[in-house]
Each structure stands twice: as C-alpha cells, then as structure tokens.
Design a protein around this motif. Structure first.
Motif, short mmCIF file in Angstrom:
data_model
loop_
_atom_site.label_atom_id
_atom_site.label_comp_id
_atom_site.label_asym_id
_atom_site.label_seq_id
_atom_site.Cartn_x
_atom_site.Cartn_y
_atom_site.Cartn_z
N LEU A 94 87.22 12.10 -16.38
CA LEU A 94 86.54 11.57 -15.20
C LEU A 94 86.41 10.06 -15.21
O LEU A 94 85.86 9.48 -14.28
N GLY A 95 86.93 9.41 -16.25
CA GLY A 95 86.87 7.96 -16.32
C GLY A 95 85.49 7.41 -16.59
O GLY A 95 85.23 6.22 -16.36
N ALA A 96 84.59 8.25 -17.12
CA ALA A 96 83.22 7.79 -17.38
C ALA A 96 83.16 6.94 -18.65
O ALA A 96 82.19 6.19 -18.84
N ILE A 97 84.14 7.09 -19.53
CA ILE A 97 84.28 6.24 -20.71
C ILE A 97 85.73 5.78 -20.79
O ILE A 97 86.63 6.44 -20.27
N PRO A 98 86.01 4.65 -21.42
CA PRO A 98 87.38 4.13 -21.46
C PRO A 98 88.29 4.98 -22.33
O PRO A 98 87.83 5.73 -23.20
N ARG A 99 89.60 4.88 -22.11
CA ARG A 99 90.57 5.69 -22.81
C ARG A 99 90.57 5.45 -24.32
O ARG A 99 90.93 6.32 -25.09
N LEU B 144 83.63 10.70 -8.28
CA LEU B 144 83.67 12.01 -8.91
C LEU B 144 84.39 13.02 -8.02
O LEU B 144 85.23 13.81 -8.50
N GLN B 145 84.12 12.97 -6.72
CA GLN B 145 84.77 13.89 -5.80
C GLN B 145 86.29 13.69 -5.81
O GLN B 145 87.05 14.66 -5.80
N ASN B 146 86.73 12.46 -5.87
CA ASN B 146 88.17 12.18 -5.93
C ASN B 146 88.77 12.71 -7.24
O ASN B 146 89.88 13.25 -7.25
N SER B 147 88.04 12.55 -8.33
CA SER B 147 88.54 13.01 -9.64
C SER B 147 88.65 14.53 -9.69
O SER B 147 89.47 15.07 -10.45
N GLU C 108 76.55 9.40 -11.94
CA GLU C 108 75.70 8.22 -12.08
C GLU C 108 76.51 6.99 -12.47
O GLU C 108 76.27 5.88 -11.98
N LEU C 109 77.49 7.20 -13.36
CA LEU C 109 78.25 6.07 -13.88
C LEU C 109 79.33 5.60 -12.92
O LEU C 109 79.64 4.41 -12.86
N LYS C 110 79.93 6.54 -12.17
CA LYS C 110 81.11 6.21 -11.35
C LYS C 110 80.89 6.40 -9.85
O LYS C 110 81.75 6.02 -9.07
N SER C 111 79.81 7.02 -9.43
CA SER C 111 79.45 7.37 -8.06
C SER C 111 79.96 8.77 -7.70
O SER C 111 80.97 9.25 -8.26
N VAL C 112 79.26 9.42 -6.80
CA VAL C 112 79.63 10.77 -6.37
C VAL C 112 80.99 10.76 -5.68
O VAL C 112 81.80 11.69 -5.86
N ASP D 296 75.71 17.53 -3.40
CA ASP D 296 74.69 17.72 -2.37
C ASP D 296 74.12 16.42 -1.82
O ASP D 296 73.29 16.45 -0.92
N GLY D 297 74.55 15.32 -2.34
CA GLY D 297 74.04 14.05 -1.85
C GLY D 297 74.57 12.92 -2.70
O GLY D 297 75.39 13.14 -3.61
N PRO D 298 74.13 11.71 -2.44
CA PRO D 298 74.66 10.57 -3.19
C PRO D 298 74.33 10.60 -4.67
O PRO D 298 74.96 9.90 -5.46
N HIS D 299 73.36 11.41 -5.08
CA HIS D 299 72.97 11.42 -6.49
C HIS D 299 72.90 12.82 -7.08
O HIS D 299 72.54 12.96 -8.25
N THR D 300 73.24 13.86 -6.32
CA THR D 300 73.00 15.23 -6.78
C THR D 300 74.31 15.98 -6.96
O THR D 300 75.11 16.07 -6.03
N VAL D 301 74.49 16.52 -8.14
CA VAL D 301 75.64 17.36 -8.45
C VAL D 301 75.12 18.72 -8.90
O VAL D 301 74.27 18.80 -9.79
N ARG D 302 75.65 19.77 -8.27
CA ARG D 302 75.22 21.12 -8.62
C ARG D 302 76.45 21.94 -8.99
O ARG D 302 77.46 21.93 -8.28
N VAL D 303 76.37 22.65 -10.12
CA VAL D 303 77.48 23.49 -10.59
C VAL D 303 77.02 24.94 -10.53
O VAL D 303 76.05 25.32 -11.18
#
Length: 522
Positions: free
Chosen positions: A194-199, A118-121, A111-115, A74-81
C-alpha cells in the motif's frame, strides 16, 4: 507482497527469560528461526468494477481456509473491513488474527496515505496467500503416511508447505510462534504493497539502526497480535519476527491502552503506533549463537497450556513478592551471563579462528564433564587461547544448567510444571551426549518442546556429529514421543523481502487449490 515477491517473517525460540520477559525490568534471550511465514499479495481482479473492494485471504495448507472480506471506505477517515462467506463456506468460520490485521493495517495506511490513495491501491482487490514452513506444524501424520521415521532426513524429504490435512483450529502447532510470525508477515506485506512504508524499509535489520518503516511494522504487529489475543503480552515473539535474534526487553503495556478496544473508529492509530512515540520503550540488543554451534529443537507430543502456566506463576509472584523477586533477579543474572558468554565465544572465534576450530572439534568428541580433562591442553602460551575457548563453553554449559535448576525452583514454588520430571529426564539424557553444550524447555516451559545447543564442527562426517548422536537419543527415547524440527537459527535478521521464485515450493503452494483470477504477479 506485490511484484512477484513475498514477505517472510521468522519464528522464535525463547532460550532464557521465560516469565521474566513479562516484566520490563528483565530481559529474555530470543533466537529467531530459519522457519518462516510468507505472505504473497497479488491483484484479485474482481469481476465488476462496480463490485465492492474485495480481499481474499487463503492458507492452502489447511482445509476450508479461505476468507473473503469487503472493504468499505465510509468517509475520509474511516475504513471498515467486513468478513463475508467465501465459495459457500460458512460465514461463521472466521480468522480473528487475519481480520484484525487487515482492518487495522488498512486504517493505518489510510491515515498515512489518505483514503483516496488507499482506494486506488485496492482498485483491483487483493488476493493474499499466507504460508508457513512445515516446522510450525507437527509433521507426525505426514511422516507416518509415507512410512518415514521421525528424523531430520525424513523431514527434509517432505514437500515444502505441506498440506496438514486438517482445518486450522485442529492443527498441532510446535510452539515456534506461528501467530506472531503470521501477523508480522501479513502487516509488513500490506504496508509495503500500500506504499505506507518505503520499499527499502527492511534493508537494515539491526534493531539499533532499523528504519522507521521496520519499527512501524513492529509496532502495528505488536498491536494486532495483542488485540487478537485479547491482552498485551510480552511481545518477544513479534520482536523476534521483526528484528531477529536478540536480547529482548519488553515495552510498557500502557502504550497500547488507547487502542485496545473493539471500536476505535474515532481514534487515530498513527500517533500511538508511530516509531517517534517515546512510549515505545522496548529494547533490542544484538545477539547470535556462536559459530560452529547448532540449535536443535524437538516437538514433544504431550502439550501444556501456556496461559494457565503463566497465570499461576504470576499469582504466586504476587503472593510471594520478596521471594519471587530474589529468584527472578538471580535468574535474570544467569540469563544475561549466558547471553554475554555466547557472544564472547563469537568474539573469540573472530580473534583466533584456529584455536576456536580446534576447541569445537575437541569438545565435540567428549561429554561436558571431560572438556578440560585432556592433559595436552596445558596452561602455556601455545594452548592458552584454546583453553580460554573451552572455558567459555564450560561457562555456557554451567549457566544453562543453573538456569534450568532455578526455573525448576520457580515451578516448584508456583506448583507449575515449568520443567516437569519427564522433560528433566529427557534433557539430562540429551545434555550427557558428547558435544552438547546445554539445553532447556523454551518459553514458559511445560511438556511440549525442548531446545539444545550443540557443537557443529566443520568437516566432521555426518554420522559423527553431535547432532546425529542427539537424533539417536530422540529416536530411541521410550518415555516420551520426541520428534525433531528442521529449524535452526536464522542466518537473516528478522522480517525480509524475498523473490517468490527463489523460495523452494512457494510458487507451487500459492497456486495450489485454485488461486483464482489474477494468478500472475503484477
């Protein structure tokens, strides 16, 4: 997780520290089990590129266990499920644990990788399958359907990830911490995907040297588990799922207070959940069971209401503060002594493996009251190492018995069946078997389970093992309906990455009941 792999998180058994682990002045002895929850993440491949981002979560061990979610950025900082109906199922059939795990983990990843990242993932959607080893659920019905006795051999014959034949709300759980293991597995898999932590975040399992990625998985799993339960619990079950067997001291509940609301869209998660946040003050000290011993677990078909037990004990503690503190201090001293004694046995096994092997073989053949009765074990230079090992096993036996006695005292004071008379009789019968070191009722106690620590000497014929003798007690014990579990202590420490094809039956279970588009791993 992606790439044909999966995330496995173990269950738990709280051997000592029931109730005390709710207070960070005390600790609990926690063993992680070989039974695990697995999360497999693959692309969903939505029909249209213009369709909303979709995540489907399935649990093929249950009837009507598929949940569909739309992800709204919903925006640069908002994720809704948003939970929606899936394949004609009722939208009212919800899974709060899964929904919150998706919502909060995706928000943290944004927050860690950007919206945008996340959208690409999530461009192809996610098809998530969650499965638990059979031991998390009672297998009585499955054994009865196949006319099999309730034995370890029979349980081993059941297919992995067996269908329970019921809906998720109706399943009989065995108390191994299924919700904590599920959430730990799911959030860890998502963080990796999602790549939020390393492999390599889970390559080191030691709580003292764990990576920030593992610690972040721990913190968000604790958060989601507390949020789903509606309260901040002790957290030992999540900690065991993340770090493995341990001497656990809980975190200050205040660390999660800023996030314990339904709507926190304006509150960033990472400053609170980051491993660098000093308010995460839990302690995880290494622990493992001694060599050539075996943890045995049994499901007792009676059941108890753990929240009700805990509430009554805490009410008693508040009303009788001085008495309760003295009792809890005494129990804590016994718990810590038991942990030290079991660790000392491992050290003695490493220093003198031959004496240790002989000691285990010897005490496997007689009852604990006879362990020092053999006249051949004299106090001389040839036998002193052997005698020291046996004395440590006697200490472990006595400590576990003292813990039981003091927990019964707590139950009497609080008018709560922590170790009810029926369980006392069953445990006494088991502990009197040759080669049984000790036992108890795990966690908060009650009627639903027991644990035993038994000798498991190398090279002993199966019929002569203490475990076989215990099984015979269970199979013939008339007062209670006792069923064994296959679970033992986990040889691996905590949550880990595995290859899908290397876990027996996992691929078949994932493909069961129609995996939909994108059945192959990316």
């Amino acid at each position: 997780m992606a790439g044909g792999g999966k995330r496995g998180a173990p269950g738990k058994v709280l051997l000592a520290g029931g109730y005390l682990v709710l207070d960070n002045a005390y600790s609990g002895v926690v063993v992680s089990t070989s039974s695990r929850f697995y999360t497999v993440v693959r692309p969903l491949l939505a029909d249209s590129p213009d369709a909303p981002i979709q995540i489907r979560v399935r649990s093929p061990q249950f009837q009507d266990a598929s949940w569909l979610y739309f992800v709204h950025l919903d925006g640069p900082h908002t994720v809704r499920v948003e939970h929606v109906a899936d394949n004609g199922s009722s939208a009212a059939t919800k899974n709060k644990f899964v929904h919150l795990a998706l919502q909060r983990t995706l928000a943290l990843a944004a927050e860690l990788k950007s919206v945008g990242t996340l959208q690409n993932s999530l461009a192809y959607g996610l098809d998530i399958t969650i499965l638990g080893d059979n031991d998390f659920y009672s297998q009585r019905a499955q054994l009865a359907a196949q006319n099999l006795p309730r034995t370890l051999d029979s349980l081993a014959k059941l297919p992995p990830f067996a269908h329970t034949g019921v809906r998720l709300p109706d399943v009989h759980k065995t108390g191994l911490g299924s919700s904590a293991a599920l959430i730990t597995s799911l959030v860890s898999a998502l963080l990796l995907h999602l790549g939020a932590i390393p492999r390599d975040a889970f390559s080191s399992a030691d709580g003292a040297t764990a990576s920030d990625g593992r610690k972040l998985a721990h913190n968000i799993a604790q958060y989601v588990h507390c949020l789903a339960q509606g309260k901040v619990g002790s957290g030992f079950d999540v900690s065991a799922a993340v770090f493995g067997s341990q001497l656990y001291t809980r975190f200050d509940p205040a660390v999660l207070e800023p996030l314990m609301k339904d709507d926190i869209s304006d509150v960033p998660l990472h400053p609170v959940l980051a491993p660098s946040n000093p308010k995460w003050d839990y302690r995880v000290e290494p622990f493992k069971l001694p060599p050539q011993t075996r943890l045995m677990l049994a499901d007792v078909d009676a059941g108890s209401d753990t929240p009700s037990l805990v509430g009554k004990v805490l009410k008693w503690r508040q009303a009788h503060a001085a008495e309760a503190k003295a009792l809890w201090d005494r129990i804590d001293g016994l718990n810590r002594a038991l942990s030290r004694t079991l660790l000392e046995l491992s050290a003695k096994a490493a220093r003198n493996p031959e004496a240790y092997r002989k000691a285990v073989k010897y005490i496997s053949t007689i009852q604990s009251v006879q362990w020092l009765a053999n006249p051949n074990i004299a106090d001389n230079e040839h036998h002193i190492a052997l005698k020291q090992v046996i004395e440590s096993f006697i200490d472990a036996h006595n400590l576990s018995q003292d813990i039981r006695a003091n927990m019964r005292t707590m139950g009497e004071r609080a008018d709560v069946p922590i170790e009810p008379p029926e369980q006392t009789a069953l445990l006494d019968a088991c502990i009197s078997v040759a080669g049984v070191i000790g036992g108890g009722v795990p966690g908060a106690g009650g009627y639903d389970a027991i644990w035993l620590l038994v000798c498991d000497p190398a090279g002993c014929p199966p019929a002569e093992l203490p475990a076989s003798r215990v099984e015979r007690v269970w199979s013939t014990y008339a007062p209670l309906d006792v069923a064994p579990l296959l679970a033992a202590e986990s040889a691996e420490r905590g949550v880990r990455v595995e290859v899908l094809e290397e876990v027996r039956g996992l691929q078949e279970a994932v493909d069961r009941e129609g995996a939909g588009a994108g059945a192959g791993p990316r």
